[in-house]
Structures are given as structure tokens and as C-alpha cells.
Scaffold this active site. Sequence first.
Site, mmCIF file in Angstrom:
data_model
loop_
_atom_site.group_PDB
_atom_site.id
_atom_site.type_symbol
_atom_site.label_atom_id
_atom_site.label_comp_id
_atom_site.label_asym_id
_atom_site.label_seq_id
_atom_site.Cartn_x
_atom_site.Cartn_y
_atom_site.Cartn_z
ATOM 1 N N GLU A 117 26.136 1.798 34.233
ATOM 2 C CA GLU A 117 24.940 2.536 33.869
ATOM 3 C C GLU A 117 25.116 4.047 34.069
ATOM 4 O O GLU A 117 24.645 4.836 33.262
ATOM 5 C CB GLU A 117 23.764 2.036 34.721
ATOM 6 C CG GLU A 117 22.426 2.177 34.037
ATOM 7 C CD GLU A 117 21.300 1.701 34.938
ATOM 8 O OE1 GLU A 117 21.570 1.070 35.975
ATOM 9 O OE2 GLU A 117 20.145 1.983 34.594
ATOM 10 N N ASP A 118 25.799 4.444 35.122
ATOM 11 C CA ASP A 118 25.794 5.857 35.504
ATOM 12 C C ASP A 118 27.103 6.608 35.255
ATOM 13 O O ASP A 118 27.187 7.804 35.532
ATOM 14 C CB ASP A 118 25.436 6.001 36.994
ATOM 15 C CG ASP A 118 24.018 5.518 37.273
ATOM 16 O OD1 ASP A 118 23.223 5.484 36.316
ATOM 17 O OD2 ASP A 118 23.716 5.163 38.425
#
Length: 489
Positions: A75-76
Site C-alpha cells: 500500500e505505501d
Amino acid sequence: MDKDELLKQAKDRFSFMQRNKIEKAIDFASVKHNGQLRASGEPYITHPLSVASILIDWQVDLDSVIAAILHDTLEDTDTTLQEIEDNFGKDIAFLIDGVTKVSAARKGMREIKSYLPKTRDNLSKFLIAIGKDSRVLVIKLADRLHNLRTLKYLSPEKQHKIADESLEVFARLADRLGMGRVRVEIEEISFSYLEPKRYSYLKKLTKKRVAKAYARLYKVKDEVSDILKEQKIKHQIDGRIKSIYSLHRKLTKYDEDINEVYDLMAIRVIVGSKSSCYKTLGIIHNLYQPIIHKIKDYIATPKTNGYQSLHTTVKTSDDQIIEFQIRTKQMHDFAENGMAASFHYNEQKQSKNYFKRRSVSALPEHLDWTSQLKQTAKLVQEGTPIEDIKVDLFGDRIFIYSPDGDIYDLPEGSFPLDFAYAVHSDIGDSSKTFIVNGKIARFDHQLNSGDVVEVKTSQSNHPKSDWLKYVKTAKARNKIKTKLKTKSV
Ligand code: MN
């Protein structure tokens, strides 16, 4: 939490080879998160390492620990799923994908109070992700717990939003997975942010009460312990104070009268076997006057989340009211770590020594919440309204018995038809009369926990449209609607 600390913690639980895999994951995630910071100003990597540390503490399996270390890379950072699969294998990639989907689904949520994703697609993803492998949810819970523990670094608005969602969703999920210790910690932290004044008031209130009563509590503890020793029952015994949040809920229920809150203090006795549990209960009842309606046998009838224990509340000779919880070590591990502890057992299952060890307390399938999740995911795909699903997932549950003694777990407020459909859709469809606790009951009769329900059927009976008024569960509603449609065609 840094690399060395985590590897040191892993030493007790994992072999040299396994720790090498953990180290590889730490190095991979450290490079990926390099340069990113937490709101606290610490390097971002401290977060996934702390989540992994929480999970080792919960005794989960190796895959879950590695997935936790990598859980925010998809996600990051620029990491791809393929990259994770190539480096760490399919199973770990699956877990991380699941954790990422749960976060993505959460982002689609409506206003805070409706704690479910907004779109059918998101909801379906959410349920499938957590229903396929409950380890996904356990990793998510550890993630949330660490975020709560470091909540003080966020803005007041974010604090409030996260605390609210944690109390409404994550505490309930922990409860459903039988993770009692986690549920309590989520509740305590969330509540302290949501109602800080009330929280500190109650904290002071219990301190005052408890200081007075502690000496007497210890006296009772010693009395019981001495007799157990005399009877040669090996045991561990400790006294504790109930959590602030559960006190808050009880006080709200009893018009703020703390004298009505009986189980402010509890004594927990852990013994070696099931029969020792019952012996201990007998010994306690021989010593003190039990409050009859407070005796609960969750060993014979476990709670829907698998919790097992004997509970009794007694009045001592000097008028103290104390709750006792009696259970075996295995029941205790399950009460504290629930689903997470069972992964550990599954891991043992694969090793040769497994059969020499204690066995897993397997739940009957209809009481296993993760199998219910899979059914719920199916209902979503079939088009069931999201409002109905919410009741199934997060409502309070009641136990209903069939005349043969089979137990069914239904949402609070269920009707006899819900029970009939829970047993079998054919029985639901042909319901004619209901007998609740030996008496004929109407379709609009709401069931209570412990009711015994018998369904009389007739092949000539079919669902009618007003039946929809007398069902609470999505399953019953769905089946009735389907039948009504086919009939009208
Ligand atoms: Mn995270």
C-alpha cells in the site's frame, strides 16, 4: 522496536532457519520504507516491526509474522504483489494482499457509525479477504492495536475517528475471534480517547473501591487456594479488577449505582483438567453462598466465539461479592488469544510431535464465525442489502436450542423463522407452527437466548410475503424472497 529486538524476541519461538526468513523480510521492508516517517517522527519501519512483535506475543505462525513485517509495503511503497511472491512465496503474498484489501475496503466506508464498506464490491472484497483466511484479520487487529498504542501523535480529529472505529468494529471483531485480551485493550484505549473525562472519573472511582476491597479479596483468594492445596488440585489463582470500559457499560445499565455492579473484582482459577474445574466449582460453592442465577457453564456450552470457562458469583462471609472464573490452561490460552492461538496449534499439527500434545478444541462448524463469514460473503454476492448483513456480522448473538439439543447462534431479536431457516432452508420454507419452550408461539415472537424451539412443518406450506416482517437474519430474508420470486413467475 528495531531489527535486533525483534530477532531476539523471535528466538524463543522460531528456529534458526525460520529466523533467517524473518531477517530477510525485515531487510526487504527496511529498504522499501526507507526515508518514510511515522507521525511520531520515528522511522516508518518501527511500525511493521512492532506489529510483528505483537503477533509473536500472540503466538501466531511464521507466515503471519513475516506478512506483518511486509504488511504496508504494497500500500505505501512501490512494491508489487509479484515481487513479494517471488521473494517470500504464494502464502505470504496471499496474506499481504488480504490485509491490503481490508484496508482498501475500509476506506470506502460511509459515515463512521455504519462500520461497513459503502459499496457492494468493497464489502464483498472485505469479507472474502477475511473469510478466506482469518490470519488476515488477526494481522489487521495487531496493526490496529499498534496504531492505537501510538494514537497520541495524531490530531484530535483523527484520534476520535480511529478510536470510534476501533470500538465499533475492531473490538467486536476481536471478540468474535475469541481474542479477549486484545478486545479489552482496544476498548480501554479507544474509550480513553472518546470519553477522556468519564474514563479518568471511573479510573479514580475503581481505585477508591478497590483499595478498600483488595485486602478482603486477597483473604478470599488465600482461603480458596488453601483448600485446593488440601484437595491436591494443582492450580494458579489470581485476583483482578474489571476493565474501565466494562465498568462504564455496567454503570450505564444500572443507573450509575456502583453497588449494583457485582463483578467489579474477579478471581481466576486455572486448573489442570476439566474435571478439576467442576471440583473447584464445588469447593467454592461449599465455602461461599453462590448467587444462583449467576452460575454459567461455558464449558458444557461454549460461547459463540469458542470461549470456555465456569463462572460463578458468590457472597463471602463478610458480604463481599466476587466473581470466580474457573478454567483449564488450554481454555485460558484460548480466552486470551483465541483464534490467534489456534494457528499455533495448526502449526503443531504439521509436525510429527503433534499427536503427543494436547488437541485443539475444535468448534462445531455452525459456531465457527469464519465459516459464517464465508456464507455472508456469498449473500453479498447474491445481492442481499448491506443493512441486513450488518446485523449478521456485528449484532449481539443469542443461543437457540433444537429439541435434540443442537445449538444455533442467531442475532439478538431473531424470530422462530430465523431459527427454522438456520436449521435448513426446506424447514424454513415449510414452517407451519412453532413451539418455544413447550408453548405454541406466533411468528412475531422474539426469541431469547436459551430458548428451545421446535418447528412443525407441512409440505403444503410455502413462504408468504408477510413472513418478511418476522425475520431478522439475511439468510432467512434471502431465502423467502427467492421463493416468493419463483412462485410468482
Ligand atoms: Mn500498518
